[in-house]
Design an enzyme around this catalytic site. Structure first.
Site, mmCIF file in Angstrom:
data_model
loop_
_atom_site.group_PDB
_atom_site.id
_atom_site.type_symbol
_atom_site.label_atom_id
_atom_site.label_comp_id
_atom_site.label_asym_id
_atom_site.label_seq_id
_atom_site.Cartn_x
_atom_site.Cartn_y
_atom_site.Cartn_z
ATOM 1 N N ARG A 233 0.842 -1.193 0.000
ATOM 2 C CA ARG A 233 0.000 0.000 0.000
ATOM 3 C C ARG A 233 0.884 1.253 0.000
ATOM 4 O O ARG A 233 1.897 1.306 0.717
ATOM 5 C CB ARG A 233 -0.913 0.041 1.233
ATOM 6 N N ASP A 257 4.358 -0.430 -7.218
ATOM 7 C CA ASP A 257 3.062 -0.736 -7.835
ATOM 8 C C ASP A 257 1.957 0.081 -7.180
ATOM 9 O O ASP A 257 0.852 0.143 -7.699
ATOM 10 C CB ASP A 257 2.774 -2.240 -7.687
ATOM 11 N N GLU A 262 -3.390 7.355 -4.535
ATOM 12 C CA GLU A 262 -3.650 6.860 -5.899
ATOM 13 C C GLU A 262 -5.149 6.728 -6.162
ATOM 14 O O GLU A 262 -5.566 6.547 -7.311
ATOM 15 C CB GLU A 262 -2.964 5.498 -6.099
ATOM 16 N N HIS A 294 -0.967 -0.117 -9.684
ATOM 17 C CA HIS A 294 -1.631 -1.047 -8.739
ATOM 18 C C HIS A 294 -2.255 -2.224 -9.493
ATOM 19 O O HIS A 294 -3.475 -2.417 -9.480
ATOM 20 C CB HIS A 294 -2.708 -0.292 -7.926
HETATM 21 P P1 NAI Z 1 -1.781 -11.370 4.744
HETATM 22 O O1 NAI Z 1 -2.829 -10.871 5.671
HETATM 23 O O2 NAI Z 1 -1.736 -12.806 4.386
HETATM 24 O O3 NAI Z 1 -0.332 -10.964 5.321
HETATM 25 C C1 NAI Z 1 -0.036 -9.730 5.856
HETATM 26 C C2 NAI Z 1 1.090 -9.921 6.854
HETATM 27 O O4 NAI Z 1 1.504 -8.632 7.286
HETATM 28 C C3 NAI Z 1 0.669 -10.713 8.097
HETATM 29 O O5 NAI Z 1 1.602 -11.733 8.348
HETATM 30 C C4 NAI Z 1 0.666 -9.665 9.201
HETATM 31 O O6 NAI Z 1 1.015 -10.176 10.476
HETATM 32 C C5 NAI Z 1 1.729 -8.715 8.692
HETATM 33 N N1 NAI Z 1 1.646 -7.386 9.285
HETATM 34 C C6 NAI Z 1 0.574 -6.694 9.699
HETATM 35 N N2 NAI Z 1 0.951 -5.495 10.194
HETATM 36 C C7 NAI Z 1 2.298 -5.453 10.094
HETATM 37 C C8 NAI Z 1 3.264 -4.489 10.439
HETATM 38 N N3 NAI Z 1 2.932 -3.333 11.009
HETATM 39 N N4 NAI Z 1 4.559 -4.761 10.186
HETATM 40 C C9 NAI Z 1 4.914 -5.946 9.610
HETATM 41 N N5 NAI Z 1 4.047 -6.901 9.287
HETATM 42 C C10 NAI Z 1 2.747 -6.656 9.504
HETATM 43 O O7 NAI Z 1 -1.902 -10.454 3.441
HETATM 44 P P2 NAI Z 1 -1.387 -10.772 1.977
HETATM 45 O O8 NAI Z 1 -2.441 -11.472 1.202
HETATM 46 O O9 NAI Z 1 -0.031 -11.359 2.054
HETATM 47 O O10 NAI Z 1 -1.296 -9.282 1.374
HETATM 48 C C11 NAI Z 1 -0.331 -8.364 1.862
HETATM 49 C C12 NAI Z 1 -0.661 -6.983 1.336
HETATM 50 O O11 NAI Z 1 -0.492 -6.939 -0.061
HETATM 51 C C13 NAI Z 1 -2.145 -6.575 1.495
HETATM 52 O O12 NAI Z 1 -2.408 -6.085 2.771
HETATM 53 C C14 NAI Z 1 -2.307 -5.519 0.456
HETATM 54 O O13 NAI Z 1 -1.955 -4.272 1.020
HETATM 55 C C15 NAI Z 1 -1.286 -5.906 -0.595
HETATM 56 N N6 NAI Z 1 -1.891 -6.350 -1.859
HETATM 57 C C16 NAI Z 1 -1.536 -5.689 -3.001
HETATM 58 C C17 NAI Z 1 -2.030 -6.065 -4.229
HETATM 59 C C18 NAI Z 1 -1.588 -5.395 -5.489
HETATM 60 O O14 NAI Z 1 -2.189 -5.628 -6.544
HETATM 61 N N7 NAI Z 1 -0.561 -4.576 -5.470
HETATM 62 C C19 NAI Z 1 -3.022 -7.141 -4.326
HETATM 63 C C20 NAI Z 1 -3.279 -7.832 -3.073
HETATM 64 C C21 NAI Z 1 -2.742 -7.417 -1.889
#
Ligand code: NAI
Length: 328
Positions: A233, A257, A262, A294
């Protein structure tokens, strides 16, 4: 049963909606626009609506509830654009459609490689038949340490993908994963990550706590020439600080990305518009910063999954069956 689909894209979703609509016995009402008070009437007679990332505030949900809509599903993982509490107040169920982590994880690795190999400069040169070498020497992953922040579904997949490149790997998360530890990747403090990582890739959600986690202070503690990749993000990085880091050479390159502010820009054709995101304009202009809109998620598998699963969730809901896509 009938489902009204908003933000319908004919160029990539048509065939999938036709296929899964038929397979699941669902009659579809298709609307290319985001849901609003004018087109809400299209949902008359549909118990379910299927949307994308457009805002669903309380007032709009009320309009749909008055038309008899009881189920709102979004063809995305995130559902922060829907006022879930308000939906529940109107007796509506909210659902999402998570897709697999591989699309974003592949993309993050691609941005890492593009950044360390100066791919933006290379492509700009070949486009104008400038086949010189000065200024485009890259680095090899085997000589670098990559720090992964956020080791959830996507971060873990990035670690797995990178394990074949022979680079050093470091992880940081608020909650450490046994699977990551067993794979031999050490968790370190952020302080240690800033000190040791040559490349930092972000995979944590944006929260109040980590807003601008990459800022002037933290950048100053990073290695000289550090490269930063963000497919999570925009708000995780203070864009002003990133720009200063690039200008001073402290940051060697970036692959973005996502950027701050945005919303409203991406997924629209703005080529004739004067935009109000100066940081994006500056970042886009740097030869060592690759920006994309994105779209790390945007693969054939992802689009298939969100169309199919959003409709399957509607079917479960209408038939009163257990619904794995429901947001609790
Ligand atoms: P997930 O929920 O499986 O993993 C997120 C991880 O981040 C968890 O292990 C959590 O404990 C950790 N976390 C939370 N707060 C934190 C912090 N302050 N410091 C360090 N770690 C922290 O989510 P997933 O599916 O892996 O997605 C991750 C991120 O990717 C999403 O939140 C979203 O922002 C982004 N995303 C981007 C996309 C894109 O097209 N560019 C598409 C899908 C997701």
């Amino acid at each position: 049963m009938k489902v009204t689909v908003y933000n319908y894209r004919s160029f990539d979703e048509k065939e999938l909606f036709e296929r899964y609509g038929e397979e699941l016995g669902i009659e579809l009402v298709l609307c290319p626009d985001a849901p609003n008070t004018e087109n809400a009437a299209l949902a008359k007679g549909s118990e379910c609506i299927d949307i994308l990332t457009s805002k669903m505030p309380e007032e709009l949900l009320k309009v749909f509830a008055d038309y008899g809509v009881k189920y709102v599903t979004t063809r995305t993982i995130g559902y922060d654009h829907i006022d879930v509490k308000a939906a529940q107040k109107f007796g509506m169920t909210v659902a999402n459609a998570p897709y697999g982590p591989c699309g974003v994880a592949d993309y993050a690795v691609m941005l890492i490689l593009m950044t360390i190999r100066k791919m933006k400069r290379i492509m700009e040169r070949t486009n104008i038949q400038d086949y010189t070498l000065m200024g485009i020497q890259g680095r090899e992953l085997k000589d670098l340490t990559v720090g992964v922040i956020g080791t959830g579904r996507i971060g873990k997949t990035v670690l797995k993908n990178l394990s074949g490149f022979g680079c050093g790997l470091l992880a940081y998360d608020l909650y450490e994963s046994d699977e990551v530890k067993e794979s031999g990747v050490p968790y370190v403090s952020l302080e240690e990550m800033w000190k040791k990582a040559d490349v930092i890739t972000l995979h944590a959600p944006l929260t109040d706590e980590n807003y601008h986690m990459i800022n002037g202070d933290t950048i100053a503690r990073m290695k000289d020439g550090v490269m930063i990749v963000n497919t999570a993000r925009g708000g995780l990085i203070d864009s002003e600080a990133l720009i200063r880091g690039i200008e001073t050479g402290k940051i060697g390159g970036a692959g973005l990305d996502v950027v701050e502010n945005e919303f409203g820009l991406y997924y629209y054709d703005h080529k004739s518009d004067i935009l109000n995101n100066r940081e994006l304009a500056i970042l886009r202009g740097f030869p060592n910063v690759t920006v994309s809109h994105h779209m790390a998620f945007y693969t054939d598998d992802c689009v298939k999954t969100v169309v199919r699963d959003s409709l399957m969730g509607c079917k479960c809901f209408v038939e009163g069956r257990e619904n794995p896509w429901e947001v609790k």
